[in-house]
Enzyme design. Structure first.
Site, PDB file in Angstrom:
ATOM      1  CG  HIS A 213      -5.649  -3.664   1.079  1.00 21.47           C
ATOM      2  ND1 HIS A 213      -5.037  -3.195  -0.014  1.00 21.47           N
ATOM      3  CD2 HIS A 213      -5.364  -2.618   2.142  1.00 21.47           C
ATOM      4  CE1 HIS A 213      -4.260  -2.323   0.356  1.00 21.47           C
ATOM      5  NE2 HIS A 213      -4.589  -1.814   1.532  1.00 21.47           N
TER       6      HIS A 213
ATOM      7  CG  ASP B 147      -1.979   0.877   1.147  1.00 22.25           C
ATOM      8  OD1 ASP B 147      -2.967   1.002   0.354  1.00 22.25           O
ATOM      9  OD2 ASP B 147      -2.021   1.962   1.957  1.00 22.25           O
TER      10      ASP B 147
END
Length: 296
Positions: free
Chosen positions: A273, A108
């Site tokens: 995620h 990320d």
């Protein structure tokens, strides 16, 4: 609340760029690999993966500037939280620990720092691993129409300083918890203690987190565009592992990354995620395979 620490790792504070102190966890022996965390997390997200890597690697796990126990300087200019500045933090920390060259893996936000480090320090970064993100330039290009609502927070934190910080601070625990809950595929990735650690750490860092995201809509975007215009690419082995959210948003993530990396492998994963915590053994294998490519 006492910060969570990775068992078996030693902790120290090392200087980053421009008098910023970086909190770093270190363990293991062998070639160095630096693991960079994402949002809304801290270095602790790597705890499982890091412990799997220490038998073959020196594992360096920092909190990014503005997060966790690292310094949170005020954003006196766009450069304060530019990914170029954050990449310099990482390079300085690794060099201080005696590693002139190292592998770099980011999730990320940390992956965006990794991309900038790879572009700016190609002789220092041996290989680059990227978890579940697109380059800054491509992120803004693919967010179109109603589908862009999945990235609503990017637009909020891109606004001029003042209002976003006040809005988020007013409901900070709920704001940060919403991402942990929405991006956790089955609600079992975090223990209550870990979930609370991420929320508390983020609540204490509202201004710096917003500044980090605001940079992605300004100075970081400009740097990516300059590199694209100049035809610059990542020259080291690059591995990307990601959910298949490109199909939902209407783009091919692998082809987007191919424009940035000469030596690329792209691997989809059946995970959410927060894949480093959901499937740590798979991520550890991904990193080990990438390191082996750099050795060949």
């Amino acid at each position: 609340m006492t910060p969570l620490t990775i068992e078996g790792f030693r902790y120290q504070t090392l200087p980053g760029e421009r008098d910023v102190d970086i909190n770093v966890a270190v363990a293991g022996f062998g070639p160095a690999v630096v693991l960079l965390h994402g949002f809304p997390q801290t270095h602790y997200m790597w705890r499982h993966v890091a412990r799997e890597l220490v038998e073959r690697h020196t594992v360096i796990v920092p909190d990014l500037r503005g997060y966790g126990e690292s310094s949170k300087p005020g954003a006196s200019s766009a450069e304060t939280y530019a990914k170029r500045t954050m990449a310099r933090d990482v390079v300085r920390v690794a060099h201080a620990l005696g590693h002139e060259r190292f592998g770099l893996v980011g999730h990320d936000r940390g992956a965006l720092v990794g991309v900038r480090a790879g572009l700016d320090h190609p002789r220092t970064v041996r290989y680059l691993g990227i978890l579940d993100v697109l380059p800054t330039l491509d992120t803004w290009a693919v967010l179109q129409g109603v589908n862009a609502k999945v990235a609503w927070h990017l637009y909020l934190m891109a606004q001029p300083a003042g209002l976003p910080e006040r809005m988020i601070a007013a409901v900070a625990p709920e704001f940060f918890a919403s991402f942990l809950d929405a991006w956790d595929t089955d609600g079992s990735t975090f223990t209550p203690e870990v979930r609370q650690h991420y929320i508390d750490s983020s609540v204490a860092a509202v201004a710096s987190i917003v500044a980090d995201y605001r940079a992605t809509a300004s100075i970081d975007l400009e740097m990516d565009q300059a590199d694209r215009d100049a035809g610059r690419q990542l020259g080291m082995p690059v591995g990307v592992i990601s959910q298949d959210w490109g199909s939902q948003l209407g783009f091919d993530a692998a082809s987007l990354w191919e424009a940035w990396a000469r030596d690329l492998t792209y691997q989809p994963i059946d995970a959410g995620h927060f894949m480093a915590e959901e499937q740590p053994s798979e991520i550890a294998r991904f990193i080990s395979d990438l390191a082996a490519r750099a050795d060949n």
